[in-house]
Write an enzyme that holds these catalytic residues in place. Structure first.
Site, PDB file in Angstrom:
ATOM      1  CG  ASN A   1      -3.638  -2.622   6.919  1.00 62.38           C
ATOM      2  OD1 ASN A   1      -3.432  -2.020   5.863  1.00 62.38           O
ATOM      3  ND2 ASN A   1      -4.488  -3.700   7.254  1.00 62.38           N
TER       4      ASN A   1
ATOM      5  CE  LYS B   1      -3.933  -2.489   2.373  1.00 67.27           C
ATOM      6  NZ  LYS B   1      -4.775  -2.326   3.357  1.00 67.27           N
TER       7      LYS B   1
ATOM      8  CE1 TYR C   1      -8.968  -3.135   0.301  1.00 70.11           C
ATOM      9  CE2 TYR C   1      -8.432  -1.254  -0.285  1.00 70.11           C
ATOM     10  CZ  TYR C   1      -8.204  -2.403   0.144  1.00 70.11           C
ATOM     11  OH  TYR C   1      -6.950  -2.530   0.726  1.00 70.11           O
TER      12      TYR C   1
ATOM     13  CD  GLU D   1      -8.198  -9.417  -4.113  1.00 72.62           C
ATOM     14  OE1 GLU D   1      -9.054  -9.018  -3.334  1.00 72.62           O
ATOM     15  OE2 GLU D   1      -7.054  -9.634  -4.015  1.00 72.62           O
TER      16      GLU D   1
ATOM     17  CG  HIS E   1      -4.937  -6.486  -0.777  1.00 75.21           C
ATOM     18  ND1 HIS E   1      -6.323  -6.427   0.034  1.00 75.21           N
ATOM     19  CD2 HIS E   1      -5.062  -7.333  -1.543  1.00 75.21           C
ATOM     20  CE1 HIS E   1      -6.968  -7.374  -0.741  1.00 75.21           C
ATOM     21  NE2 HIS E   1      -6.209  -7.824  -1.732  1.00 75.21           N
TER      22      HIS E   1
HETATM   23  P1  DAT Z   1      -7.922  -7.375   4.985  1.00 75.72           P
HETATM   24  O1  DAT Z   1      -6.829  -6.220   4.426  1.00 75.72           O
HETATM   25  O2  DAT Z   1      -6.780  -8.040   6.221  1.00 75.72           O
HETATM   26  O3  DAT Z   1      -8.295  -8.349   4.154  1.00 75.72           O
HETATM   27  P2  DAT Z   1     -10.372  -6.043   4.903  1.00 75.72           P
HETATM   28  O4  DAT Z   1     -10.715  -6.633   3.617  1.00 75.72           O
HETATM   29  O5  DAT Z   1     -11.560  -6.552   6.110  1.00 75.72           O
HETATM   30  O6  DAT Z   1      -9.002  -6.556   5.709  1.00 75.72           O
HETATM   31  O7  DAT Z   1     -10.327  -4.683   5.058  1.00 75.72           O
HETATM   32  C1  DAT Z   1      -9.443  -3.996   3.798  1.00 75.72           C
HETATM   33  C2  DAT Z   1      -8.849  -2.794   4.403  1.00 75.72           C
HETATM   34  O8  DAT Z   1      -9.534  -1.885   5.135  1.00 75.72           O
HETATM   35  C3  DAT Z   1      -7.807  -3.189   5.767  1.00 75.72           C
HETATM   36  O9  DAT Z   1      -6.597  -3.606   5.353  1.00 75.72           O
HETATM   37  C4  DAT Z   1      -7.643  -1.891   6.378  1.00 75.72           C
HETATM   38  C5  DAT Z   1      -9.135  -1.208   6.041  1.00 75.72           C
HETATM   39  N1  DAT Z   1     -10.050  -1.327   7.299  1.00 75.72           N
HETATM   40  C6  DAT Z   1     -10.500  -2.439   7.632  1.00 75.72           C
HETATM   41  N2  DAT Z   1     -11.426  -2.624   8.937  1.00 75.72           N
HETATM   42  C7  DAT Z   1     -10.950  -1.131   9.149  1.00 75.72           C
HETATM   43  C8  DAT Z   1     -11.409  -0.411  10.111  1.00 75.72           C
HETATM   44  N3  DAT Z   1     -12.149  -0.847  11.319  1.00 75.72           N
HETATM   45  N4  DAT Z   1     -10.999   0.995  10.276  1.00 75.72           N
HETATM   46  C9  DAT Z   1     -10.283   1.473   9.330  1.00 75.72           C
HETATM   47  N5  DAT Z   1      -9.546   0.824   8.428  1.00 75.72           N
HETATM   48  C10 DAT Z   1     -10.222  -0.555   8.113  1.00 75.72           C
HETATM   49 MG    MG Z   2      -9.764  -8.032   2.493  1.00 75.05          MG
END
Ligand code: DAT
Ligand code: MG
Length: 153
Positions: free
Chosen positions: A116, A13, A53, A130, A119
């Site tokens: 974080n 990212k 997303y 993807e 991805h």
């Molecule tokens: P991952 O990236 O582990 O697959 P995800 O698909 O649930 O997680 O979410 C995508 C991204 O969105 C994640 O890497 C960071 C952001 N995100 C997820 N939950 C969040 C939250 N509660 N607050 C802020 N950003 C969040």
């Molecule tokens: Mg995800």
């Protein structure tokens, strides 16, 4: 018979790029034994990220997520190997770095869920989606590493 080797979509990212962590993150997948089959750097449009997303579109953090992800270059990659999707997620660690185990990429290298750094696809099906969203067929390079027999029995 050889066990099936799957592909996963891993992306560094904008914060990972800005913080100079591209090499470190690539190295972890390389050292593990996974095979790099596609890699590039792109400054993605909001439209592409909204598609990427799409399943999170109704979440309150979605606008901020798209803004952050389009705030600078990202490094999308495709890695191939046995259980690459599941193992790739384990290597990344939990979504929220506060819960990511030490030794994982997020556990070792970041602090906040909104920054974080990486991805990773969550299933073989989403990996396929993807990969086709971010790469053309021509950008995926099939090859056999010289050490293949030393990584797989
Ligand atoms: P991952 O990236 O582990 O697959 P995800 O698909 O649930 O997680 O979410 C995508 C991204 O969105 C994640 O890497 C960071 C952001 N995100 C997820 N939950 C969040 C939250 N509660 N607050 C802020 N950003 C969040
Ligand atoms: Mg995800």
């Amino acid at each position: 018979m050889a066990e099936p080797r799957e592909r996963t979509f891993i992306m560094i990212k904008p914060d990972g790029v800005q913080r100079g962590l591209v090499g470190e993150i690539i190295q972890r997948f390389e050292k593990k034994g996974f095979k790099l089959v596609a890699l590039k750097q792109v400054w993605a449009s909001e439209q592409l990220l909204q598609q990427h997303y799409a399943d999170l579109a109704s979440r309150p953090f979605f606008p901020g997520l798209v803004k952050y992800m389009s705030s600078g270059p990202v490094v999308p990659m495709v890695w191939e190997g046995l259980n690459a999707v599941k193992t790739g997620r384990v290597m990344l660690g939990a979504t929220n770095p506060a819960d990511s185990a030490p030794g994982t990429i997020r556990g070792d290298l970041c602090i906040h869920v909104g920054r974080n750094i990486t991805h990773g696809s969550d299933s073989v099906e989403s990996a396929k989606k993807e990969i086709s969203l971010w790469f053309t067929d021509k950008e995926i390079v099939g090859w056999t590493p010289a050490n293949d027999n030393w990584v797989y029995e």
